[in-house]
Design a protein around this motif. Structure first.
Motif, PDB file in Angstrom:
ATOM      1  N   LEU A 128     -40.418  51.556   7.695  1.00 45.77           N
ATOM      2  CA  LEU A 128     -41.405  50.616   6.548  1.00 45.77           C
ATOM      3  C   LEU A 128     -42.387  49.453   6.793  1.00 45.77           C
ATOM      4  N   PRO A 129     -41.838  48.150   7.092  1.00 43.46           N
ATOM      5  CA  PRO A 129     -43.148  47.649   7.314  1.00 43.46           C
ATOM      6  C   PRO A 129     -44.445  47.740   8.202  1.00 43.46           C
ATOM      7  N   VAL A 130     -44.671  48.840   8.918  1.00 44.34           N
ATOM      8  CA  VAL A 130     -45.659  49.299   9.822  1.00 44.34           C
ATOM      9  C   VAL A 130     -46.507  49.875   8.726  1.00 44.34           C
ATOM     10  N   ALA A 131     -45.902  50.867   7.979  1.00 44.07           N
ATOM     11  CA  ALA A 131     -46.260  51.813   7.007  1.00 44.07           C
ATOM     12  C   ALA A 131     -47.179  50.628   5.457  1.00 44.07           C
ATOM     13  N   SER A 132     -45.711  49.710   5.573  1.00 47.18           N
ATOM     14  CA  SER A 132     -46.832  48.854   4.046  1.00 47.18           C
ATOM     15  C   SER A 132     -47.453  47.976   4.927  1.00 47.18           C
ATOM     16  N   ALA A 133     -47.790  47.319   6.172  1.00 44.32           N
ATOM     17  CA  ALA A 133     -49.229  46.868   6.377  1.00 44.32           C
ATOM     18  C   ALA A 133     -50.612  47.713   6.187  1.00 44.32           C
ATOM     19  N   VAL A 134     -50.440  49.368   6.695  1.00 42.71           N
ATOM     20  CA  VAL A 134     -51.463  49.947   6.981  1.00 42.71           C
ATOM     21  C   VAL A 134     -51.771  50.198   5.060  1.00 42.71           C
ATOM     22  N   LEU A 135     -51.192  50.766   4.631  1.00 41.84           N
ATOM     23  CA  LEU A 135     -50.691  50.654   2.770  1.00 41.84           C
ATOM     24  C   LEU A 135     -51.750  50.157   2.202  1.00 41.84           C
ATOM     25  N   SER A 136     -51.165  48.350   2.277  1.00 42.13           N
ATOM     26  CA  SER A 136     -52.182  47.494   2.596  1.00 42.13           C
ATOM     27  C   SER A 136     -52.965  47.793   2.426  1.00 42.13           C
ATOM     28  N   LEU A 137     -53.387  47.870   4.136  1.00 45.96           N
ATOM     29  CA  LEU A 137     -55.252  47.816   4.082  1.00 45.96           C
ATOM     30  C   LEU A 137     -56.001  48.979   3.415  1.00 45.96           C
ATOM     31  N   GLY A 138     -55.173  50.510   2.919  1.00 43.15           N
ATOM     32  CA  GLY A 138     -56.465  50.602   2.178  1.00 43.15           C
ATOM     33  C   GLY A 138     -56.221  50.524   1.345  1.00 43.15           C
ATOM     34  N   SER A 139     -55.287  49.745   0.359  1.00 47.06           N
ATOM     35  CA  SER A 139     -55.639  49.496  -0.731  1.00 47.06           C
ATOM     36  C   SER A 139     -56.338  48.123  -0.971  1.00 47.06           C
ATOM     37  N   VAL A 140     -56.819  47.617  -0.140  1.00 43.68           N
ATOM     38  CA  VAL A 140     -57.447  46.187  -0.915  1.00 43.68           C
ATOM     39  C   VAL A 140     -59.616  46.859  -0.180  1.00 43.68           C
ATOM     40  N   TYR A 141     -59.030  48.313   0.214  1.00 43.20           N
ATOM     41  CA  TYR A 141     -60.446  48.608   1.188  1.00 43.20           C
ATOM     42  C   TYR A 141     -60.548  49.557  -0.553  1.00 43.20           C
ATOM     43  N   VAL A 142     -59.993  50.847  -0.833  1.00 44.56           N
ATOM     44  CA  VAL A 142     -59.938  50.691  -2.046  1.00 44.56           C
ATOM     45  C   VAL A 142     -60.414  49.758  -3.400  1.00 44.56           C
ATOM     46  N   GLY A 143     -59.610  48.775  -3.225  1.00 46.32           N
ATOM     47  CA  GLY A 143     -60.347  47.552  -4.610  1.00 46.32           C
ATOM     48  C   GLY A 143     -61.145  47.345  -4.336  1.00 46.32           C
ATOM     49  N   GLN A 144     -61.571  47.888  -3.324  1.00 43.50           N
ATOM     50  CA  GLN A 144     -62.784  46.191  -3.651  1.00 43.50           C
ATOM     51  C   GLN A 144     -64.316  47.548  -3.451  1.00 43.50           C
ATOM     52  N   LEU A 145     -63.744  48.851  -3.505  1.00 42.51           N
ATOM     53  CA  LEU A 145     -64.659  49.767  -3.565  1.00 42.51           C
ATOM     54  C   LEU A 145     -64.875  50.128  -5.277  1.00 42.51           C
TER      55      LEU A 145
END
Length: 203
Positions: A128-145
């Motif tokens: 879960l910590p690793v998956a959380s880090a990956v999902l947060s990267l995607g969340s920041v990227y989508v948020g910037q888009l």
């Protein structure tokens, strides 16, 4: 010359025997002492130096309560982290679209929400910590888009939905042109906060 004869002494048997001394009787206190009261009230009171009896089987002294079960639900944690990432990404994008700036604390908030959701609902699964880090990267990227689409909708005749769903490649090119080193610092911050947040929330 005459001698005086001492008077005859009675034999020893005839002398009156001395009366033995009788012990004087002490007055009896009718009120029992505290020691007597405790002894009467507790007929089985332990004697000084007595060893306590062994504990009864099944009831040891100082038995510790059973520890709480450890939560370890990988599926629920992943779902919670994904939902949190989608929501946090949308909020992050709205902040960028309204302010036309990337804000560091908003990226921290994205990572915190994703890690908190994963840890609280998923438990201590090491994935879960690793998956959380990956999902947060995607969340920041989508948020910037999302922020780019909101800014583009204000500057072009196209709407937000047209830019985001029909011209996504153009939106990505605009993001690459606007990206700077600080943009990637926000990615790293969000991933770190999500990783540590998932581990702490599972404790």
């Amino acid at each position: 010359m005459t001698q005086s004869v001492p008077p005859a002494q009675p034999p020893a048997a005839q002398q009156p025997a001395e009366q033995p001394l009788q012990p004087q009787s002490q007055p009896v206190d009718a009120t029992p002492s505290s020691a007597q009261q405790s002894a009467e009230g507790a007929p089985y009171a332990p004697q000084p130096g007595a060893v306590p009896p062994p504990p009864a089987p099944g009831a040891p002294y100082g038995a510790a309560p059973a520890p709480a079960p450890v939560r370890n639900n990988l599926g629920l944690g992943l779902v919670a982290a994904f939902v949190a990432a989608v929501v946090a990404g949308g909020v992050y994008g709205a902040i960028i679209g309204l302010t036309k700036h990337e804000i560091g604390w908003a990226a921290v908030g994205v990572g915190f929400l994703v890690g908190l959701a994963a840890g609280r609902l998923g438990g201590r699964n090491p994935v879960l910590p690793v998956a959380s880090a990956v999902l947060s990267l995607g969340s920041v990227y989508v948020g910037q888009l999302v922020g780019e689409a909101m800014i583009g909708a204000k500057e072009t005749p196209l709407s937000f939905s047209e830019l985001f769903f029909q011209h996504f490649d153009v939106l990505q090119e605009a993001w690459k042109a606007d990206a700077d080193p600080l943009t990637f610092v926000f990615f790293a911050i969000a991933a770190y906060v999500a990783f540590t947040g998932a581990r702490k929330a599972a404790l």
